[in-house]
Design an enzyme around this catalytic site. Structure first.
Site, PDB file in Angstrom:
ATOM      1  N   ARG A  16       0.817  -1.231   0.000  1.00 44.56           N
ATOM      2  CA  ARG A  16       0.000   0.000   0.000  1.00 44.56           C
ATOM      3  C   ARG A  16       0.845   1.274   0.000  1.00 44.56           C
ATOM      4  O   ARG A  16       0.311   2.355  -0.162  1.00 44.56           O
ATOM      5  CB  ARG A  16      -0.966   0.011   1.175  1.00 44.56           C
ATOM      6  CG  ARG A  16      -1.980  -1.115   1.138  1.00 44.56           C
ATOM      7  CD  ARG A  16      -3.400  -0.632   0.876  1.00 44.56           C
ATOM      8  NE  ARG A  16      -4.183  -1.734   0.336  1.00 44.56           N
ATOM      9  CZ  ARG A  16      -5.261  -1.590  -0.429  1.00 44.56           C
ATOM     10  NH1 ARG A  16      -5.705  -0.406  -0.757  1.00 44.56           N
ATOM     11  NH2 ARG A  16      -5.894  -2.642  -0.905  1.00 44.56           N
ATOM     12  N   LYS A  23      -0.641  -0.316  -3.987  1.00 49.26           N
ATOM     13  CA  LYS A  23       0.587   0.091  -4.686  1.00 49.26           C
ATOM     14  C   LYS A  23       0.437   0.010  -6.199  1.00 49.26           C
ATOM     15  O   LYS A  23       0.734   0.971  -6.914  1.00 49.26           O
ATOM     16  CB  LYS A  23       1.750  -0.794  -4.227  1.00 49.26           C
ATOM     17  CG  LYS A  23       3.023  -0.600  -5.043  1.00 49.26           C
ATOM     18  CD  LYS A  23       4.239  -1.187  -4.389  1.00 49.26           C
ATOM     19  CE  LYS A  23       4.398  -2.664  -4.643  1.00 49.26           C
ATOM     20  NZ  LYS A  23       5.689  -3.164  -4.132  1.00 49.26           N
ATOM     21  N   TYR A 104       6.121  -8.541 -12.563  1.00 49.00           N
ATOM     22  CA  TYR A 104       5.738  -7.979 -11.273  1.00 49.00           C
ATOM     23  C   TYR A 104       5.006  -6.664 -11.539  1.00 49.00           C
ATOM     24  O   TYR A 104       5.541  -5.782 -12.225  1.00 49.00           O
ATOM     25  CB  TYR A 104       6.979  -7.707 -10.414  1.00 49.00           C
ATOM     26  CG  TYR A 104       7.720  -8.950  -9.952  1.00 49.00           C
ATOM     27  CD1 TYR A 104       7.159 -10.222 -10.123  1.00 49.00           C
ATOM     28  CD2 TYR A 104       8.955  -8.852  -9.337  1.00 49.00           C
ATOM     29  CE1 TYR A 104       7.836 -11.357  -9.690  1.00 49.00           C
ATOM     30  CE2 TYR A 104       9.645  -9.984  -8.895  1.00 49.00           C
ATOM     31  CZ  TYR A 104       9.076 -11.233  -9.089  1.00 49.00           C
ATOM     32  OH  TYR A 104       9.748 -12.346  -8.666  1.00 49.00           O
ATOM     33  N   GLY A 142      17.600  -9.046  -5.835  1.00 45.61           N
ATOM     34  CA  GLY A 142      18.196 -10.376  -5.906  1.00 45.61           C
ATOM     35  C   GLY A 142      19.403 -10.336  -6.846  1.00 45.61           C
ATOM     36  O   GLY A 142      19.415  -9.606  -7.827  1.00 45.61           O
ATOM     37  N   ALA A 365     -15.158  36.631 -27.371  1.00 45.05           N
ATOM     38  CA  ALA A 365     -14.714  36.548 -25.977  1.00 45.05           C
ATOM     39  C   ALA A 365     -15.907  36.337 -25.056  1.00 45.05           C
ATOM     40  O   ALA A 365     -16.958  36.936 -25.252  1.00 45.05           O
ATOM     41  CB  ALA A 365     -13.984  37.820 -25.585  1.00 45.05           C
ATOM     42  N   SER A 390     -19.303  38.636 -28.612  1.00 45.83           N
ATOM     43  CA  SER A 390     -18.763  38.463 -27.261  1.00 45.83           C
ATOM     44  C   SER A 390     -19.856  38.326 -26.222  1.00 45.83           C
ATOM     45  O   SER A 390     -20.914  38.948 -26.323  1.00 45.83           O
ATOM     46  CB  SER A 390     -17.895  39.665 -26.892  1.00 45.83           C
ATOM     47  OG  SER A 390     -16.781  39.700 -27.748  1.00 45.83           O
ATOM     48  N   SER A 408     -23.572  40.540 -29.595  1.00 46.00           N
ATOM     49  CA  SER A 408     -22.879  40.435 -28.308  1.00 46.00           C
ATOM     50  C   SER A 408     -23.861  40.471 -27.152  1.00 46.00           C
ATOM     51  O   SER A 408     -24.859  41.180 -27.207  1.00 46.00           O
ATOM     52  CB  SER A 408     -21.921  41.607 -28.134  1.00 46.00           C
ATOM     53  OG  SER A 408     -20.954  41.569 -29.132  1.00 46.00           O
TER      54      SER A 408
HETATM   55  C1  UD1 Z   1      11.676  -9.279  -6.008  1.00 44.44           C
HETATM   56  C2  UD1 Z   1      12.639 -10.445  -6.323  1.00 44.44           C
HETATM   57  C3  UD1 Z   1      14.048  -9.883  -6.424  1.00 44.44           C
HETATM   58  C4  UD1 Z   1      14.110  -8.807  -7.478  1.00 44.44           C
HETATM   59  C5  UD1 Z   1      13.054  -7.718  -7.224  1.00 44.44           C
HETATM   60  C6  UD1 Z   1      12.951  -6.797  -8.418  1.00 44.44           C
HETATM   61  C7  UD1 Z   1      11.748 -12.514  -5.396  1.00 44.44           C
HETATM   62  C8  UD1 Z   1      11.844 -13.497  -4.288  1.00 44.44           C
HETATM   63  N1  UD1 Z   1      12.578 -11.446  -5.312  1.00 44.44           N
HETATM   64  O1  UD1 Z   1      12.002  -8.745  -4.756  1.00 44.44           O
HETATM   65  O2  UD1 Z   1      14.958 -10.917  -6.779  1.00 44.44           O
HETATM   66  O3  UD1 Z   1      15.409  -8.254  -7.543  1.00 44.44           O
HETATM   67  O4  UD1 Z   1      11.745  -8.293  -7.033  1.00 44.44           O
HETATM   68  O5  UD1 Z   1      12.089  -5.708  -8.166  1.00 44.44           O
HETATM   69  O6  UD1 Z   1      10.994 -12.733  -6.323  1.00 44.44           O
HETATM   70  N2  UD1 Z   1       3.986 -10.656  -4.753  1.00 44.44           N
HETATM   71  C9  UD1 Z   1       2.826 -11.423  -4.695  1.00 44.44           C
HETATM   72  N3  UD1 Z   1       2.674 -12.333  -3.687  1.00 44.44           N
HETATM   73  C10 UD1 Z   1       3.612 -12.542  -2.736  1.00 44.44           C
HETATM   74  C11 UD1 Z   1       4.800 -11.774  -2.790  1.00 44.44           C
HETATM   75  C12 UD1 Z   1       4.961 -10.846  -3.804  1.00 44.44           C
HETATM   76  O7  UD1 Z   1       1.944 -11.257  -5.557  1.00 44.44           O
HETATM   77  O8  UD1 Z   1       3.379 -13.390  -1.870  1.00 44.44           O
HETATM   78  C13 UD1 Z   1       4.143  -9.667  -5.841  1.00 44.44           C
HETATM   79  C14 UD1 Z   1       4.217  -8.217  -5.359  1.00 44.44           C
HETATM   80  O9  UD1 Z   1       2.938  -7.587  -5.423  1.00 44.44           O
HETATM   81  C15 UD1 Z   1       5.150  -7.573  -6.364  1.00 44.44           C
HETATM   82  C16 UD1 Z   1       6.043  -8.729  -6.816  1.00 44.44           C
HETATM   83  O10 UD1 Z   1       5.359  -9.922  -6.484  1.00 44.44           O
HETATM   84  O11 UD1 Z   1       4.447  -7.077  -7.467  1.00 44.44           O
HETATM   85  C17 UD1 Z   1       7.429  -8.694  -6.173  1.00 44.44           C
HETATM   86  O12 UD1 Z   1       7.301  -8.787  -4.783  1.00 44.44           O
HETATM   87  P1  UD1 Z   1       8.144  -7.864  -3.797  1.00 44.44           P
HETATM   88  O13 UD1 Z   1       7.786  -8.237  -2.418  1.00 44.44           O
HETATM   89  O14 UD1 Z   1       8.033  -6.435  -4.196  1.00 44.44           O
HETATM   90  O15 UD1 Z   1       9.615  -8.446  -4.103  1.00 44.44           O
HETATM   91  P2  UD1 Z   1      11.015  -7.733  -3.928  1.00 44.44           P
HETATM   92  O16 UD1 Z   1      11.435  -7.838  -2.499  1.00 44.44           O
HETATM   93  O17 UD1 Z   1      10.971  -6.398  -4.536  1.00 44.44           O
HETATM   94 CA    CA Z   2       9.292  -5.108  -5.457  1.00 40.89          CA
END
Ligand code: UD1
Ligand code: CA
Length: 456
Positions: A16, A23, A104, A142, A365, A390, A408
């Site tokens: 959020r 988000k 993502y 990661g 105008a 106008s 006008s």
């Molecule tokens: C993740 C990656 C990381 C990468 C980074 C890039 C993993 C374990 N890690 O980390 O390697 O460098 O993104 O931005 O994948 N989400 C779900 N359900 C969950 C968890 C997450 O739907 O249970 C979704 C989130 O809404 C988000 C995405 O997955 O859109 C990534 O999750 P987030 O927690 O933001 O991962 P990062 O810690 O950013």
């Molecule tokens: Ca993320």
């Protein structure tokens, strides 16, 4: 080519950003980050995109339903990590025969070419392809562990990384592609024995390698894959987007006098030879034709500006404004759902809502299209070559035929015929010498110390 599918992850903890809005529904370039991911899946030619949402996020579920259809929204009941999230889509995609890309929804700016390069690696035999980038500050991303020959060996999350692995600056964007069935099969083997106790999608790389399969990393730029986890990162993504759009507009032949002050949306289209003065905002749905000139402080959304037209300064074009070629819309003119014909002019202080203005017509105008009675809206039609004086109020529904004049200050409630003059105002009267008589009377009264009745 194999059929393509997408899973878009939009569930998860901390989604959020301290805002009442989810988000992934925050906007970059005038559309939500979730919509960016869906648009990418479409641009990649995916047959189907499935969005994984959280159980409590009814706003995300509803937005996803509008974008991909309610049948393609699934719920991850507990947020147990990214691998678990992809598995939530298995009931919808487990049987498909094709390649799958995981996106993502907090990573909005991924270029189509980057997604294509991930799919291309899969087409050439990789079991998993991850989009990687060299990070300025690798921080919490990661890390991608490469083998001697540059092939991908594993992904290590920052929380679980050794000090040596933390030195690596080649990072995971989160975009991952592979053959769908194989990916779901690998996901079954993911364990949550890590620092966060989550099921990491990233673990499928090492799992694929342990089965002797090839994994690879495709490269992209850091600015292509900015992940948004905070309001500050959202602003950073917006800045990257704006810079890119400004550069593209200039590359395509638009003149931006002060590019850093011009605000674009994801779909803004400027033809070559367009000039944009400082401080102009383009909301979603705007196209501007060749050679048009947009002056400072104009706010334009859902509108088309024809070739050679002039808009502003301080003009407001709202959805449905269609400004014809060489037409003029001047300062403090608001146009909504009106087509302004070729060469027509509304140069100062007017409201034109719900109507049609013919070619070469002149709107004076202060003219108002009175389009709303508090319940319904109505159209105003002004014919070609008509001249609306106008400060006239045109009370819709009403038609001013071609070539007519409106005096006008008129309030026009009935249609006006071709080439006629319509007047809808009090007739002018004149009283000879009245002012002089008035002045001397008042002066005498004041000199006598008396006042007219009611004077202070
Ligand atoms: C993740 C990656 C990381 C990468 C980074 C890039 C993993 C374990 N890690 O980390 O390697 O460098 O993104 O931005 O994948 N989400 C779900 N359900 C969950 C968890 C997450 O739907 O249970 C979704 C989130 O809404 C988000 C995405 O997955 O859109 C990534 O999750 P987030 O927690 O933001 O991962 P990062 O810690 O950013
Ligand atoms: Ca993320």
């Amino acid at each position: 080519m194999a059929d393509r599918y997408a899973v878009i992850l939009a569930a998860g903890k901390g989604t959020r950003m301290k805002s009442p809005r989810a988000k992934v529904l925050h906007e970059v370039g005038g559309r939500s980050m979730l919509a960016w991911s869906v648009a990418l899946s479409q641009a990649l030619g995916c047959r189907r995109a499935v969005v994984v949402a959280g159980p409590d996020a009814s706003d995300v579920q509803a937005a996803a339903g509008r974008l991909v259809g309610a049948d393609n929204v699934c719920i991850q009941h507990e947020q147990k990590g990214t691998a678990d999230a992809v598995r939530a889509a298995e009931p919808l995609l487990g049987d498909i025969d094709g390649d799958l890309i995981v996106l993502y929804a907090d990573t909005p700016l991924i270029p189509v070419e980057a997604g294509r390069s991930a799919f291309a690696e899969v087409a050439s035999g990789a079991s998993v392809c991850v989009l990687g980038f060299k990070a300025e500050d690798p921080g919490r991303y990661g890390r991608l562990i490469l083998g001697e020959a540059g092939e991908l060996e594993a992904i290590v999350e920052a929380n679980d990384a050794s000090p040596e692995a933390l030195q690596i600056d080649f990072c995971n964007s989160g975009v991952m592609a592979g053959p769908a069935r194989l990916m779901f099969d690998l996901l079954r083997d993911v364990r949550n024995d890590n620092a966060k106790g989550e099921y990491y999608l990233t673990d499928i790389v090492a799992l694929a390698r342990s089965r002797g399969l090839r994994a690879s990393a495709a490269r992209c730029r850091e600015s292509d894959v900015l992940g948004v986890n905070s309001q500050a990162e959202l602003a950073k993504a917006e800045a990257v987007f704006q810079t890119g759009m400004r550069e593209r507009a200039m590359t395509d032949g638009a003149t931006l006098r002060a590019p850093e002050t011009v605000w674009f949306s994801f779909d803004t289209r400027l033809a070559s030879g367009v000039t944009v003065e400082p401080n102009v905002v383009f909301g979603p749905g705007v196209s501007v034709g060749e050679g048009a000139h947009i002056r400072s402080f104009s706010h334009i959304e859902g509108a088309h500006v024809g070739a050679g037209a002039q808009v502003g300064p301080f003009a407001r074009l709202r959805p449905g404004a269609d400004i014809g070629a060489d037409a003029h819309v001047g300062n403090f003119v608001e146009v909504k759902n009106v087509r302004l014909g070729e060469g027509a002019k509304a140069n100062h202080l007017a409201y034109l809502g719900d109507g049609d203005v013919g070619a070469g017509a002149n709107i004076g105008a202060g003219v108002i299209f009175c389009n709303y009675d508090g319940y319904f809206k109505y159209r105003t039609i002004v014919g070609a070559g008509a001249f609306v004086g106008s400060n006239a109020s045109l009370v819709a529904p009403v038609t001013i035929a071609p070539g007519a004049y409106v005096g006008s200050g008129s309030v026009i409630t009935d249609d006006v015929s071709e080439n006629a003059l319509a007047l809808g105002r009090g007739r002018q009267a004149e009283k000879a010498g009245w002012a002089a008589t008035f002045r001397s009377g008042q002066a005498a009264l004041r000199a006598s110390g008396r006042k007219p009745e009611g004077a202070l």
